[in-house]
Motif scaffolding. Sequence first.
Motif, short mmCIF file in Angstrom:
data_model
loop_
_atom_site.label_atom_id
_atom_site.label_comp_id
_atom_site.label_asym_id
_atom_site.label_seq_id
_atom_site.Cartn_x
_atom_site.Cartn_y
_atom_site.Cartn_z
N TYR A 90 -3.44 62.78 14.38
CA TYR A 90 -4.04 62.83 16.01
C TYR A 90 -3.02 63.74 16.79
O TYR A 90 -3.11 63.99 18.03
CB TYR A 90 -5.03 62.53 16.85
CG TYR A 90 -5.66 60.93 16.42
CD1 TYR A 90 -7.04 61.81 15.98
CD2 TYR A 90 -5.73 60.09 16.06
CE1 TYR A 90 -7.92 61.55 15.15
CE2 TYR A 90 -6.94 59.97 15.75
CZ TYR A 90 -7.99 59.78 15.21
OH TYR A 90 -9.40 58.65 14.46
N GLY A 91 -2.28 65.00 16.29
CA GLY A 91 -1.30 65.56 16.79
C GLY A 91 -0.38 64.63 17.85
O GLY A 91 0.18 65.42 18.73
N ASP A 92 -0.02 63.26 17.15
CA ASP A 92 1.14 62.87 18.29
C ASP A 92 2.61 63.80 18.28
O ASP A 92 3.02 63.05 19.58
CB ASP A 92 0.71 62.17 17.48
CG ASP A 92 0.33 60.14 18.09
OD1 ASP A 92 -0.31 60.78 19.39
OD2 ASP A 92 -0.23 58.74 17.47
N LEU A 93 2.83 64.67 17.76
CA LEU A 93 4.30 65.31 17.53
C LEU A 93 4.24 66.12 19.29
O LEU A 93 4.64 65.82 19.25
CB LEU A 93 4.43 65.90 16.38
CG LEU A 93 5.39 66.52 15.86
CD1 LEU A 93 6.73 65.99 16.10
CD2 LEU A 93 5.73 66.98 15.15
N GLY A 94 2.87 66.20 19.21
CA GLY A 94 2.88 66.89 20.05
C GLY A 94 3.59 67.08 21.74
O GLY A 94 4.12 67.33 22.96
N ASN A 95 3.29 65.34 22.00
CA ASN A 95 3.98 64.47 22.76
C ASN A 95 5.81 65.25 22.88
O ASN A 95 6.52 65.34 24.09
CB ASN A 95 3.48 62.94 22.52
CG ASN A 95 2.01 62.94 22.60
OD1 ASN A 95 2.18 63.38 24.21
ND2 ASN A 95 1.65 61.90 22.32
N LEU A 96 5.97 64.96 22.06
CA LEU A 96 7.82 65.17 22.14
C LEU A 96 8.29 66.17 22.26
O LEU A 96 8.94 66.82 22.57
CB LEU A 96 8.39 64.81 19.97
CG LEU A 96 8.70 63.31 19.82
CD1 LEU A 96 9.80 63.05 20.40
CD2 LEU A 96 7.40 62.08 20.04
N MET A 102 28.18 70.35 34.85
CA MET A 102 27.82 70.22 34.26
C MET A 102 25.84 69.31 34.19
O MET A 102 25.46 68.98 34.79
CB MET A 102 28.30 68.97 33.43
CG MET A 102 27.41 68.89 31.60
SD MET A 102 28.02 67.24 30.85
CE MET A 102 29.61 68.21 30.59
N PRO A 103 24.96 69.83 33.04
CA PRO A 103 22.97 69.66 33.87
C PRO A 103 22.87 68.37 33.21
O PRO A 103 23.71 67.61 32.18
CB PRO A 103 22.71 70.65 32.55
CG PRO A 103 23.40 71.07 31.45
CD PRO A 103 25.07 71.02 32.36
N TYR A 104 22.08 67.78 33.53
CA TYR A 104 21.38 66.20 33.38
C TYR A 104 21.14 66.15 32.10
O TYR A 104 21.18 67.12 31.28
CB TYR A 104 20.71 65.65 33.68
CG TYR A 104 21.28 65.51 35.21
CD1 TYR A 104 22.30 64.87 36.36
CD2 TYR A 104 20.47 65.76 36.41
CE1 TYR A 104 22.46 64.74 37.20
CE2 TYR A 104 20.76 65.78 37.52
CZ TYR A 104 21.69 64.95 38.33
OH TYR A 104 21.71 64.66 39.49
N ALA A 105 21.52 65.44 31.23
CA ALA A 105 21.45 65.51 29.41
C ALA A 105 20.68 63.71 29.18
O ALA A 105 20.79 62.64 29.85
CB ALA A 105 22.60 64.96 28.75
N LEU A 106 18.95 63.97 27.90
CA LEU A 106 18.70 63.09 27.24
C LEU A 106 18.63 62.82 26.65
O LEU A 106 18.07 64.14 25.76
CB LEU A 106 17.21 63.63 28.70
CG LEU A 106 16.86 62.97 29.94
CD1 LEU A 106 15.07 63.21 30.31
CD2 LEU A 106 17.47 61.58 30.55
N THR A 107 18.34 62.04 25.88
CA THR A 107 17.77 61.05 24.26
C THR A 107 16.71 60.90 23.75
O THR A 107 16.47 59.97 24.65
CB THR A 107 19.10 60.87 24.14
OG1 THR A 107 20.57 61.47 23.95
CG2 THR A 107 18.33 60.71 22.50
N ILE A 108 15.83 61.39 23.03
CA ILE A 108 14.49 60.92 22.68
C ILE A 108 14.62 60.80 21.30
O ILE A 108 15.36 61.57 20.76
CB ILE A 108 13.48 61.91 23.06
CG1 ILE A 108 13.57 62.20 24.62
CG2 ILE A 108 12.12 61.58 22.64
CD1 ILE A 108 12.57 63.86 24.80
N THR A 109 14.23 59.70 21.29
CA THR A 109 14.17 59.30 19.78
C THR A 109 12.75 58.82 19.05
O THR A 109 12.16 58.06 20.14
CB THR A 109 14.81 57.47 19.74
OG1 THR A 109 15.94 58.06 19.82
CG2 THR A 109 14.62 57.01 18.41
N HIS A 110 12.33 59.27 18.17
CA HIS A 110 10.80 59.29 18.00
C HIS A 110 11.17 58.21 17.12
O HIS A 110 11.85 58.37 15.47
CB HIS A 110 10.22 60.23 16.93
CG HIS A 110 9.33 61.20 16.55
ND1 HIS A 110 8.49 62.14 15.95
CD2 HIS A 110 8.30 60.03 16.93
CE1 HIS A 110 7.27 62.10 15.75
NE2 HIS A 110 6.93 60.36 16.08
#
Length: 263
Positions: A18-24, A1-9
Amino acid sequence: MPYALTITHLYPDHLNLYGDLGNLIVLRCRCQWMGLDCTVNSLTLGEPARRGTTDIYFMGGGQDTDQMAVVNDFHQLKRDAIQADTEAGAVFLGVCGGYQLMGNTFLMGNGEVTQGLGIIDVSTQAPGADVKQRCIGNLVAELTDAIYADMQTLYATPKDIPRTLVGFENHSGQTYLGKGVEPLARTIAGFGNNATAEYEGARYKNIFGSYMHGSLLPKNPHFADYLIGLALRRRYPEAAIALPVLPDTEELAAHSYAVQRYR
């Protein structure tokens, strides 16, 4: 099973200049390219944070009215869980207004003190009688020795990564670091935290703040990898984390161009 991460915006409807969504987008794509499972969630007004469900938090910048709109909501519904996570090593990245909001206070130009989120010991002062300099333009900064050395340990095979970060800053607020908070990088071109500090951004544990828009992570893929690597180390403490080396040809060409142009 691959490693997994959860990101919260955090507050994507209010804090996304200024296009901060690009970081996500960069974090999600790089996780996928590395073979990691990645889930990106949004957390906005009226929604409580739940402790232990997020590996990486991201908060972008917004106009003053939007920034003020989220403060009460954060303290009522999110602060306890997020502060517990970040004190336990969860990764948090705040950019510009998000960086300012992470701190304890924001002193307005009229002398009014606005409460911050209080997850890192920094304070910001708006222009007034004593502070008049607006910090705007392209920004180049050199990573601290400790962060740069740690970055190089993340990869499965040696990777030639830049020592610099590049971005665009546009802020009137002047930010000052408190006890236990280290700068992210030393300013080479531009301003950074304030008009006289000669340092850019902040780091406390795995919490990072930066004034770099444009967006920060697309032109600094090594920093995106660092955030991913820190999150993996925390989530899988018994594993020997080693990130695969991505080519990053276009990303590093954009980075190098910015460094050579403005250095």
